[in-house]
Design a protein around this motif. Sequence first.
Motif, short mmCIF file in Angstrom:
data_model
loop_
_atom_site.label_atom_id
_atom_site.label_comp_id
_atom_site.label_asym_id
_atom_site.label_seq_id
_atom_site.Cartn_x
_atom_site.Cartn_y
_atom_site.Cartn_z
N ASP A 157 49.76 40.14 80.13
CA ASP A 157 48.89 38.98 80.28
C ASP A 157 48.21 38.66 78.93
O ASP A 157 48.20 37.52 78.46
CB ASP A 157 47.84 39.31 81.34
CG ASP A 157 47.21 38.07 81.93
OD1 ASP A 157 47.88 37.03 81.97
OD2 ASP A 157 46.03 38.15 82.33
N PHE A 158 47.66 39.70 78.30
CA PHE A 158 46.99 39.53 77.01
C PHE A 158 47.99 39.05 75.96
O PHE A 158 47.69 38.17 75.15
CB PHE A 158 46.35 40.86 76.59
CG PHE A 158 45.55 40.78 75.30
CD1 PHE A 158 44.20 40.41 75.33
CD2 PHE A 158 46.14 41.06 74.08
CE1 PHE A 158 43.47 40.33 74.15
CE2 PHE A 158 45.41 40.98 72.90
CZ PHE A 158 44.07 40.62 72.93
N ARG A 164 50.86 35.55 71.78
CA ARG A 164 51.92 34.55 71.66
C ARG A 164 51.44 33.24 71.06
O ARG A 164 52.23 32.45 70.55
CB ARG A 164 52.54 34.26 73.03
CG ARG A 164 53.57 35.28 73.42
CD ARG A 164 54.29 34.83 74.65
NE ARG A 164 55.70 34.64 74.36
CZ ARG A 164 56.46 33.75 74.96
NH1 ARG A 164 55.96 32.94 75.85
NH2 ARG A 164 57.73 33.66 74.64
N THR A 165 50.14 33.00 71.14
CA THR A 165 49.62 31.72 70.62
C THR A 165 49.21 31.83 69.14
O THR A 165 48.89 30.82 68.51
CB THR A 165 48.37 31.25 71.41
OG1 THR A 165 47.29 32.16 71.14
CG2 THR A 165 48.63 31.23 72.90
N TYR A 166 49.20 33.05 68.63
CA TYR A 166 48.68 33.23 67.26
C TYR A 166 49.43 32.41 66.22
O TYR A 166 48.84 31.88 65.29
CB TYR A 166 48.72 34.72 66.85
CG TYR A 166 47.64 35.58 67.46
CD1 TYR A 166 46.51 35.03 68.05
CD2 TYR A 166 47.76 36.97 67.44
CE1 TYR A 166 45.53 35.83 68.61
CE2 TYR A 166 46.78 37.78 67.99
CZ TYR A 166 45.67 37.20 68.58
OH TYR A 166 44.70 38.00 69.12
N ARG A 167 50.77 32.33 66.38
CA ARG A 167 51.53 31.66 65.30
C ARG A 167 51.09 30.22 65.09
O ARG A 167 51.03 29.73 63.97
CB ARG A 167 53.03 31.70 65.56
CG ARG A 167 53.79 31.34 64.30
CD ARG A 167 55.27 31.18 64.49
NE ARG A 167 55.96 31.05 63.22
CZ ARG A 167 55.96 29.96 62.47
NH1 ARG A 167 55.28 28.89 62.83
NH2 ARG A 167 56.64 29.93 61.32
N ASP A 168 50.76 29.55 66.19
CA ASP A 168 50.35 28.14 66.09
C ASP A 168 49.05 27.98 65.31
O ASP A 168 48.72 26.89 64.86
CB ASP A 168 50.13 27.55 67.50
CG ASP A 168 51.43 27.49 68.27
OD1 ASP A 168 52.49 27.51 67.61
OD2 ASP A 168 51.38 27.43 69.51
N LEU A 182 58.16 40.06 63.12
CA LEU A 182 57.34 41.00 63.90
C LEU A 182 57.15 40.49 65.33
O LEU A 182 57.17 41.25 66.30
CB LEU A 182 55.97 41.20 63.22
CG LEU A 182 56.03 41.87 61.84
CD1 LEU A 182 54.68 41.78 61.14
CD2 LEU A 182 56.46 43.33 61.97
N PHE A 183 57.01 39.18 65.45
CA PHE A 183 56.85 38.55 66.76
C PHE A 183 58.14 38.71 67.58
O PHE A 183 58.10 39.04 68.78
CB PHE A 183 56.49 37.08 66.59
CG PHE A 183 56.47 36.32 67.88
CD1 PHE A 183 55.46 36.51 68.80
CD2 PHE A 183 57.48 35.42 68.18
CE1 PHE A 183 55.45 35.83 70.01
CE2 PHE A 183 57.49 34.72 69.38
CZ PHE A 183 56.46 34.93 70.29
#
Length: 210
Positions: A157-158, A164-168, A182-183
Amino acid sequence: METIASQDRFQQIIQVAQGFYARKDRAHDLDHALRVREWGKKLAKAEGADSTVIELAAILHDIGRSGAVEKTHAESSAGLAVNILQKNGYSEDVVTQVKEAIISHSREAGHEPKTLEAKILYDADKLDFVGAIGIGRLFTLAGVEGWTLSGENSCEDFYQKKIRTYRDHLFTQTAKGYFDPLFLYMEGFWQELHAEGLRLSDSGQANFSE
Ligand SMILES: [Fe+2]
Ligand SMILES: [Fe+2]
């Protein structure tokens, strides 16, 4: 060029920081801060930023996570960092820049990173939550938070909602270049986890609470 004197001063700051990081949450400990420092050095070099500001900010960016006196851990860390750097004789200019970077390294405080150094600290912090290290940190944090593997209030969930949203939200191209492989490794990890769960189960349903 860094001098021996500047390295000694970094060591002093690391020693002070160590006291603040010696807590249960090993996902946000001194090792995390030192890895963020290393990412920060790489990004600073590639992006032409002030490495001293970024390294100091990285070492101190999460010191306010426990016993936060301000509304957010970023604000608490920034306040503590100002005191530490002033006591250690850093110039007002460096102190101000480090404070600016620390206060905006997390979106929870509502401060957007404005300087290149602040943007790099933000990116460096996120790079420590992907790859095998990211998986390790995620499960370390799960131990503190009591998360399950999958389902509600879980590691997955985390991962889905935050990591998953970090790249944006990354600011520098250099960070995006490091982030992507890495993702992908992390994405593969979740696929493998679900595949193992399915293989284990007679019914063909994964044995995770979801
Ligand atoms: Fe943080
Ligand atoms: Fe952090």
